[in-house]
Design a protein around this motif. Structure first.
Motif, PDB file in Angstrom:
ATOM      1  N   MET A  73      11.453  -4.959 -73.408  1.00 46.73           N
ATOM      2  CA  MET A  73      11.621  -6.240 -72.707  1.00 46.73           C
ATOM      3  C   MET A  73      12.997  -6.835 -73.061  1.00 46.73           C
ATOM      4  O   MET A  73      13.380  -6.884 -74.217  1.00 46.73           O
ATOM      5  N   SER A  74      13.744  -7.243 -72.056  1.00 46.72           N
ATOM      6  CA  SER A  74      15.079  -7.750 -72.367  1.00 46.72           C
ATOM      7  C   SER A  74      15.011  -9.215 -72.807  1.00 46.72           C
ATOM      8  O   SER A  74      14.046  -9.917 -72.565  1.00 46.72           O
ATOM      9  N   ARG A  75      16.067  -9.619 -73.447  1.00 43.45           N
ATOM     10  CA  ARG A  75      16.172 -10.959 -73.989  1.00 43.45           C
ATOM     11  C   ARG A  75      16.166 -12.018 -72.885  1.00 43.45           C
ATOM     12  O   ARG A  75      16.702 -11.787 -71.800  1.00 43.45           O
ATOM     13  N   LEU A  76      15.592 -13.184 -73.168  1.00 37.01           N
ATOM     14  CA  LEU A  76      15.661 -14.280 -72.209  1.00 37.01           C
ATOM     15  C   LEU A  76      17.126 -14.752 -72.139  1.00 37.01           C
ATOM     16  O   LEU A  76      17.864 -14.632 -73.110  1.00 37.01           O
ATOM     17  N   PRO A  77      17.541 -15.291 -70.992  1.00 41.58           N
ATOM     18  CA  PRO A  77      18.966 -15.613 -70.823  1.00 41.58           C
ATOM     19  C   PRO A  77      19.487 -16.729 -71.728  1.00 41.58           C
ATOM     20  O   PRO A  77      20.684 -16.793 -72.017  1.00 41.58           O
ATOM     21  N   LYS A  78      18.602 -17.610 -72.167  1.00 39.44           N
ATOM     22  CA  LYS A  78      19.046 -18.754 -72.983  1.00 39.44           C
ATOM     23  C   LYS A  78      18.494 -18.661 -74.388  1.00 39.44           C
ATOM     24  O   LYS A  78      17.395 -18.146 -74.584  1.00 39.44           O
ATOM     25  N   LEU A  79      19.231 -19.237 -75.322  1.00 46.34           N
ATOM     26  CA  LEU A  79      18.707 -19.390 -76.679  1.00 46.34           C
ATOM     27  C   LEU A  79      17.918 -20.706 -76.749  1.00 46.34           C
ATOM     28  O   LEU A  79      18.382 -21.731 -76.249  1.00 46.34           O
ATOM     29  N   TYR A  80      16.763 -20.660 -77.377  1.00 44.03           N
ATOM     30  CA  TYR A  80      15.960 -21.865 -77.595  1.00 44.03           C
ATOM     31  C   TYR A  80      16.102 -22.227 -79.069  1.00 44.03           C
ATOM     32  O   TYR A  80      15.735 -21.430 -79.938  1.00 44.03           O
ATOM     33  N   ILE A  81      16.633 -23.401 -79.333  1.00 42.18           N
ATOM     34  CA  ILE A  81      16.852 -23.743 -80.739  1.00 42.18           C
ATOM     35  C   ILE A  81      16.657 -25.243 -80.957  1.00 42.18           C
ATOM     36  O   ILE A  81      17.171 -26.063 -80.194  1.00 42.18           O
ATOM     37  N   GLY A  82      15.873 -25.576 -81.972  1.00 49.29           N
ATOM     38  CA  GLY A  82      15.617 -26.989 -82.195  1.00 49.29           C
ATOM     39  C   GLY A  82      15.003 -27.249 -83.548  1.00 49.29           C
ATOM     40  O   GLY A  82      14.743 -26.334 -84.337  1.00 49.29           O
ATOM     41  N   THR A  83      14.800 -28.541 -83.800  1.00 49.86           N
ATOM     42  CA  THR A  83      14.231 -28.959 -85.071  1.00 49.86           C
ATOM     43  C   THR A  83      13.196 -30.059 -84.882  1.00 49.86           C
ATOM     44  O   THR A  83      13.306 -30.874 -83.962  1.00 49.86           O
ATOM     45  N   ASN A  84      12.231 -30.043 -85.779  1.00 50.50           N
ATOM     46  CA  ASN A  84      11.239 -31.104 -85.896  1.00 50.50           C
ATOM     47  C   ASN A  84      11.616 -31.810 -87.206  1.00 50.50           C
ATOM     48  O   ASN A  84      11.684 -31.162 -88.246  1.00 50.50           O
ATOM     49  N   THR A  85      11.869 -33.106 -87.155  1.00 52.87           N
ATOM     50  CA  THR A  85      12.316 -33.777 -88.383  1.00 52.87           C
ATOM     51  C   THR A  85      11.141 -34.255 -89.242  1.00 52.87           C
ATOM     52  O   THR A  85      11.347 -34.962 -90.239  1.00 52.87           O
ATOM     53  N   LYS A  86       9.922 -33.875 -88.832  1.00 53.35           N
ATOM     54  CA  LYS A  86       8.700 -34.224 -89.597  1.00 53.35           C
ATOM     55  C   LYS A  86       8.703 -35.724 -89.919  1.00 53.35           C
ATOM     56  O   LYS A  86       9.109 -36.522 -89.075  1.00 53.35           O
ATOM     57  N   MET A  87       8.307 -36.106 -91.150  1.00 54.75           N
ATOM     58  CA  MET A  87       8.253 -37.539 -91.478  1.00 54.75           C
ATOM     59  C   MET A  87       9.382 -37.880 -92.447  1.00 54.75           C
ATOM     60  O   MET A  87       9.160 -38.445 -93.503  1.00 54.75           O
ATOM     61  N   TYR A  88      10.597 -37.468 -92.054  1.00 54.05           N
ATOM     62  CA  TYR A  88      11.726 -37.612 -92.966  1.00 54.05           C
ATOM     63  C   TYR A  88      12.793 -38.603 -92.517  1.00 54.05           C
ATOM     64  O   TYR A  88      13.538 -39.097 -93.342  1.00 54.05           O
ATOM     65  N   LYS A  89      12.902 -38.846 -91.208  1.00 53.23           N
ATOM     66  CA  LYS A  89      14.053 -39.648 -90.770  1.00 53.23           C
ATOM     67  C   LYS A  89      13.614 -40.976 -90.151  1.00 53.23           C
ATOM     68  O   LYS A  89      12.762 -40.992 -89.253  1.00 53.23           O
ATOM     69  N   THR A  90      14.233 -42.062 -90.621  1.00 54.03           N
ATOM     70  CA  THR A  90      14.013 -43.387 -90.035  1.00 54.03           C
ATOM     71  C   THR A  90      14.744 -43.453 -88.693  1.00 54.03           C
ATOM     72  O   THR A  90      15.444 -42.503 -88.311  1.00 54.03           O
ATOM     73  N   ILE A  91      14.629 -44.590 -88.031  1.00 56.38           N
ATOM     74  CA  ILE A  91      15.361 -44.755 -86.767  1.00 56.38           C
ATOM     75  C   ILE A  91      16.867 -44.602 -87.031  1.00 56.38           C
ATOM     76  O   ILE A  91      17.555 -43.852 -86.331  1.00 56.38           O
ATOM     77  N   ALA A  92      17.353 -45.303 -88.052  1.00 54.55           N
ATOM     78  CA  ALA A  92      18.798 -45.237 -88.349  1.00 54.55           C
ATOM     79  C   ALA A  92      19.225 -43.806 -88.676  1.00 54.55           C
ATOM     80  O   ALA A  92      20.272 -43.333 -88.211  1.00 54.55           O
ATOM     81  N   ASP A  93      18.404 -43.113 -89.445  1.00 59.44           N
ATOM     82  CA  ASP A  93      18.730 -41.713 -89.791  1.00 59.44           C
ATOM     83  C   ASP A  93      18.791 -40.853 -88.523  1.00 59.44           C
ATOM     84  O   ASP A  93      19.650 -39.968 -88.394  1.00 59.44           O
ATOM     85  N   THR A  94      17.844 -41.085 -87.620  1.00 53.97           N
ATOM     86  CA  THR A  94      17.761 -40.246 -86.420  1.00 53.97           C
ATOM     87  C   THR A  94      18.937 -40.519 -85.489  1.00 53.97           C
ATOM     88  O   THR A  94      19.485 -39.597 -84.881  1.00 53.97           O
ATOM     89  N   VAL A  95      19.328 -41.789 -85.388  1.00 51.25           N
ATOM     90  CA  VAL A  95      20.505 -42.138 -84.575  1.00 51.25           C
ATOM     91  C   VAL A  95      21.728 -41.398 -85.126  1.00 51.25           C
ATOM     92  O   VAL A  95      22.472 -40.746 -84.383  1.00 51.25           O
ATOM     93  N   ALA A  96      21.906 -41.462 -86.446  1.00 51.63           N
ATOM     94  CA  ALA A  96      23.082 -40.816 -87.060  1.00 51.63           C
ATOM     95  C   ALA A  96      23.024 -39.303 -86.852  1.00 51.63           C
ATOM     96  O   ALA A  96      24.032 -38.664 -86.516  1.00 51.63           O
ATOM     97  N   PHE A  97      21.837 -38.735 -87.012  1.00 49.19           N
ATOM     98  CA  PHE A  97      21.664 -37.284 -86.885  1.00 49.19           C
ATOM     99  C   PHE A  97      22.017 -36.810 -85.471  1.00 49.19           C
ATOM    100  O   PHE A  97      22.809 -35.880 -85.288  1.00 49.19           O
ATOM    101  N   LEU A  98      21.442 -37.465 -84.476  1.00 47.47           N
ATOM    102  CA  LEU A  98      21.672 -37.030 -83.095  1.00 47.47           C
ATOM    103  C   LEU A  98      23.120 -37.254 -82.658  1.00 47.47           C
ATOM    104  O   LEU A  98      23.691 -36.432 -81.929  1.00 47.47           O
ATOM    105  N   THR A  99      23.689 -38.347 -83.114  1.00 47.56           N
ATOM    106  CA  THR A  99      25.082 -38.646 -82.753  1.00 47.56           C
ATOM    107  C   THR A  99      25.997 -37.550 -83.303  1.00 47.56           C
ATOM    108  O   THR A  99      26.844 -37.000 -82.593  1.00 47.56           O
ATOM    109  N   GLU A 100      25.769 -37.198 -84.549  1.00 44.80           N
ATOM    110  CA  GLU A 100      26.598 -36.188 -85.204  1.00 44.80           C
ATOM    111  C   GLU A 100      26.335 -34.797 -84.614  1.00 44.80           C
ATOM    112  O   GLU A 100      27.267 -34.024 -84.364  1.00 44.80           O
TER     113      GLU A 100
END
Ligand code: PGA
Length: 265
Positions: free
Chosen positions: A1-28
């Protein structure tokens, strides 16, 4: 079976990041991946519920898909403490993560509950990201493949082949997840991915079952990410700790895109 055309990559931040942390993380993260074409990858972040509304415009701006870590299977009602699909739709969520190991093992969620959530998520037009994985003792007993098949077939019961395009699977062996986890070898992960692919094809046929992205998760890091993605049956990576620093995550993304020859970046 050949590879799918796109890479799927992501993260679950679990119960670690506050709103401020998440804003900084996504911005960066957005800034660090701005030059990488989204045609080559589906980049997603699954933060805590409280951050979703605030970070939705940042995610949109950087073409990062937002996910929710959990969801109730009912639209509304007497379900104190739960979050409904209507509420997630309102804040612009695209993915709903269902059945993470911590939901199953810390909060007693069953395959039947995952199934109700999957059906509900699909009814509401979300991408349903179903997480499955065997425990350490199940691996030792040699029942990993049976466990995976059960979790898939029970979790996805009643999902039509036409809905398969909105389903992603994360294979996350429980023994590999978190601070005391040991990452699976690429060979072990690849064998399980093949079992998962076969079960998806049994469920939905070659075309629909063959197109479902199957991601690996569990102690993915800067060292093993490129090895794992060498395996053609591993369609992406679902990363915890090693992705929570945006610079580190961006480095992993670049290395994996290169290794998998997804795009010439
Ligand atoms: P980890 O988490 O990468 O920190 O092991 C993976 C997960 O729980 O999805």
């Amino acid at each position: 079976m050949s590879r799918l055309p796109k890479l799927y990559i992501g993260t679950n931040t679990k119960m670690y990041k506050t709103i401020a942390d998440t804003v900084a993380f996504l911005t960066e993260l957005g800034r660090n991946t701005r030059d990488l074409s989204r045609d080559c990858m589906e980049l997603f972040v699954i933060p805590s519920f409280t951050a979703l509304d605030r970070v939705a415009p940042i995610a949109r701006q950087h073409e990062i898909t937002l996910g929710a870590q959990n969801m109730c299977w009912e639209d509304r009602g007497q379900f104190t403490g739960e979050i409904s699909p209507l509420m997630l739709r309102e804040v612009g969520v695209g993915i709903v993560e269902i059945g993470h190991s911590e939901r199953r093992h810390c909060f007693g969620e069953t395959d039947d509950m995952q199934n109700k959530k999957i059906l509900c998520a699909l009814r509401h037009g979300f991408t349903a990201l179903l997480c499955i994985g065997e425990t350490g003792p199940q691996k030792e007993r040699g029942t990993a493949d049976e466990v995976l098949r059960m979790q898939l077939k029970n979790g996805l019961a009643g999902v039509a082949p036409s809905q398969a395009k909105n389903v992603w699977i994360a294979y996350e062996p429980v023994w590999a997840i978190g601070v005391s986890g040991v990452p699976a070898t690429k060979e072990y992960a690849a064998q399980r991915h093949q079992v998962i692919r076969k079960a998806l094809i049994e469920l939905w046929g070659e075309e629909a079952g063959g197109g479902v992205p199957v991601l690996y998760g569990g102690s993915v890091n800067g060292q093993n990410a490129t090895e794992l993605i060498q395996m053609p049956c591993i369609d992406g990576l679902f990363i915890g700790r090693s992705a929570w620093d945006p610079d580190n995550f961006a480095q992993i993304i670049r290395a994996v895109l290169r290794e998998g020859a997804y795009c010439h970046s």
